[in-house]
Scaffold this active site. Sequence first.
Site, short mmCIF file in Angstrom:
data_model
loop_
_atom_site.label_atom_id
_atom_site.label_comp_id
_atom_site.label_asym_id
_atom_site.label_seq_id
_atom_site.Cartn_x
_atom_site.Cartn_y
_atom_site.Cartn_z
N CYS B 106 0.77 -1.25 0.02
CA CYS B 106 0.25 0.07 0.02
C CYS B 106 0.77 1.19 -0.01
O CYS B 106 0.57 2.32 -0.76
CB CYS B 106 -0.76 -0.14 1.04
N VAL B 110 0.71 4.31 -2.87
CA VAL B 110 0.38 5.51 -2.67
C VAL B 110 1.30 6.61 -2.82
O VAL B 110 0.98 7.56 -3.55
CB VAL B 110 -0.17 5.64 -1.18
#
Lengths: 468, 457
Positions: B106, B110
């Site tokens: 993640c 991001v």
Amino acid sequence: MKADEPTKVIQVLDDRAAQVWTKGSGEAFVCDRKSTAGSVTQRACAFCGSRVVLYPIADALHIVHGPIGCAVYNWDIRGSLSSGSQLHRNSFSTDLAEKEVIFGGEKKLEASLLELIEYYKPKAAFVYSTCIVGLIGDDVQAICRKVSKKTNIDCIPVDSPGFKGTKKTGYQAACEAAYKLVGTGDTSGISKYSINLMGEFNIGGEAWMIREYYERIGIEVVATITGDGRVDDLRRCHGAALNLVQCSGSMTHLAQLLEEEHGIPLKRVSFFGFEDTAQALYTAAEHFGDPELMCKAEELVRDEIAKYTPKIKAYRKELKGKKAALYVGGAFKAFSLVLALRALGMKTVLAGTQTGNAEDYKQLQDICDPGTVIVDDSNPLELAKFVLEKEVDLFIGGVKERPIAFKLGVAFCDHNHERKIPLAGFEGMLHFADEVAKSVLSPIWKFAPRHELRALKINTQIADTESP
Amino acid sequence: MLEGTTAEIRERKALRVNPAKTCQPIGAMYASLGIHKCMPHSHGSQGCCAYHRSHLTRHHKEPIVATTSSFTEGASVFGGLANLKTALENIFTIYEPDIVSVHTTCLSEVIGDDIPTIVKKSEEAGIIPEGKMVIHANTPSFVGSHVTGFSVQCAAFVNYLAESNGAKKNVINIFPGWVEPADMRELKRIAELLGVEYILAPDTSDVLDSALDGEYKMYPDGGTTVSQLKAMGDSLATLALGPMASALAAEKLTKKCKVDHSILELPIGISATDAFVNALRIAGDVTVPRELEKERGRLVDMVSDMSQYLHRKKVAIFGDPDHLTPMIKFLVEVGMQPAVVVTGTKGKKWAQNIREICSEANPEVEVVPFSDIHYLHQWIKANPVDLLMGNTYGKYVAKSENLPFVRFGFPILDRVGHRAFPLLGYAGGLRLIEKITDAFFDKRDREDPDHEIELVL
């Protein structure tokens, strides 16, 4: 000589050379560094550190604000026992999805907190921030304030995005979070001879054993932090007269806060092995300066040692001369293990930790025998290399090291927090001896190629000397 | 531990309680471990990699090797370019893999790290040695589940590696889906029994179930080789087992190298195994050997022996979609009644399919994708069942409701059988029937009053 090959091939990462040190080599030792990118490090992240420290607070809600994985991998894997509420063993996650990554996860967090608090009625709630929350910029603090106000339940943010550092960074965040509760409870009725047991996680019920020792000698235990932890105990733990800190890495910060702001002195102790446990009891008794306490402590130590020594001697007979390697999370655990292994007649030939600092390693170097290899932040190849080179009989470590040891045909003892067998205190020493013996003395190692080869070598030598 | 669970199912807007899934990167890591001399690399914080390795170790009881970019606060602000370059340099110098399989997390997603660009820059800087390679898969943890992570990684093998040289060879590709090393071994055994030449990818047998041989091998003997992955483009056909885990890779391969594919269910139980054997027979233009027919016969025989104990037993079951579909088909085949079916992964079409499979055995079946074990537990409390099936996390529900419990799926953290014995194929069917009846009978033997205990079952 196939079995010798791997040791030749295995090398230490150049960058890591100074983090591997042999006692007696005269070289400088480096630790407390960030892991080199690309190494197969055994280390974890800040989130992991925070999560494991606060996890045993059993009547609190622990909600992981992040994608699902962060909540799954630490779900009920610790051996911390609770005498009452088991709420902490459930896994709660906001399960962040793409939508929240773009538009923010604050609404989801608020709704989750409200629903869970209504359903489970916890004493408090800890909200863990993961990497992604650190990046998308959710104002977790504001949500916590809002929900606390609405529900009258303390919601405490834990600032633990994984990228902030190793577990050690996370310990600090956990201590800050726990400290928010400290000082909010009533301290009346607490004895002048009272302690907090800090960094004791009640693995397999260890905190219960230790608490009983102190109660027997007349010292009140206000809070075990965080083993078998309760929110209300934390609230009033500032009423204790002394802090005994066991797991140095995880709890020193909280103990320092208690010292600075509540004037509670702190002492480092360990409850692993006879010597350390006895010393930990004496330390408290001495601190309070009441001769009766010391008298009772000595009596307790005498009784307990008399109770377990004969049984341990029997194990010592079987284990004498065996060689051990240990790779554990914190340095304090390593010190205690070296001593405990010595008590079983065993020799530590490799000692390493994930998170030790300079001071820790100095102490470790002092207590180890010459020739012992000391490593900081190691990896499987390095560990395998030393295990083979040093002809180790027993490896002590955690979940990732176990199968490596077994593949090499080396016995293993789990000294991590995933076990549910108490290894602390006087009784714990007996469990430890039993655990070690169960693995080291298993007949299966006879079938491990290393031993078959060794047996073959010895036989050939005998044959050589016998033949004219 | 589950004392707080109530029978009343409450409305939940926004959260998971006791999940029935985990995140994408671990699936990518597992798939990459099935490639020979491959180093899985987690491009993110140290914790992700440590967690995935520990979780896989607890399930397989094997050393799991993977590297990490060890993100820090700096990398999170300025991007992970430097970290990945340093990582690749270190990995190739020290661990000497043939191939590095990078998956994102993640964090790196991001931040927006562009892996192909970083890899290209590393190539230009001479970090990637001649003949070695780096591939990547995008597996943000906030999308999909561990199953989709596995699927995306398999597709990456095809994207990066499969080549077609024009001439098709008489070889069948098999994408096994996320199954155990023992299951992969079983798939190979069946293909060999049929006399079909195959390429199985990935293949974790002899990687995650290796022998104790006194050595620590960073790269065990097993795994699909890079040259096999390349050769997949020249095969005659592909069998993709498990639509969720394997279809993506098979479709990519059809597009890229024009290799026809069929998407099948995992061969669990009688008819799903029949379908697999039949597909292999047709694709390889072979006949089914008598030996395999006998195996099938032994499974049908055992089911018939035990059918009275299985008939109309209500089953609560949770797991991954690809496992659940054929498993539920098998339960229906042997006369059992799926009552509630839960998966953590999304899948509306999948749910519809399950309802169709159960339409005769139990038209009322409750099928809930994108849900969790807490929901399953609440449902069981209100609607009692006879058997619970699922991964290790089900044991608390089993204990709380005093249910016989059969473990299957990922992860299994507290038993060893899955490491040695397949659930796939007719042999796997035999094992499932044994496990299910054992669970029923053990409970009876323990709980029946003395005068009712039956010697012969």
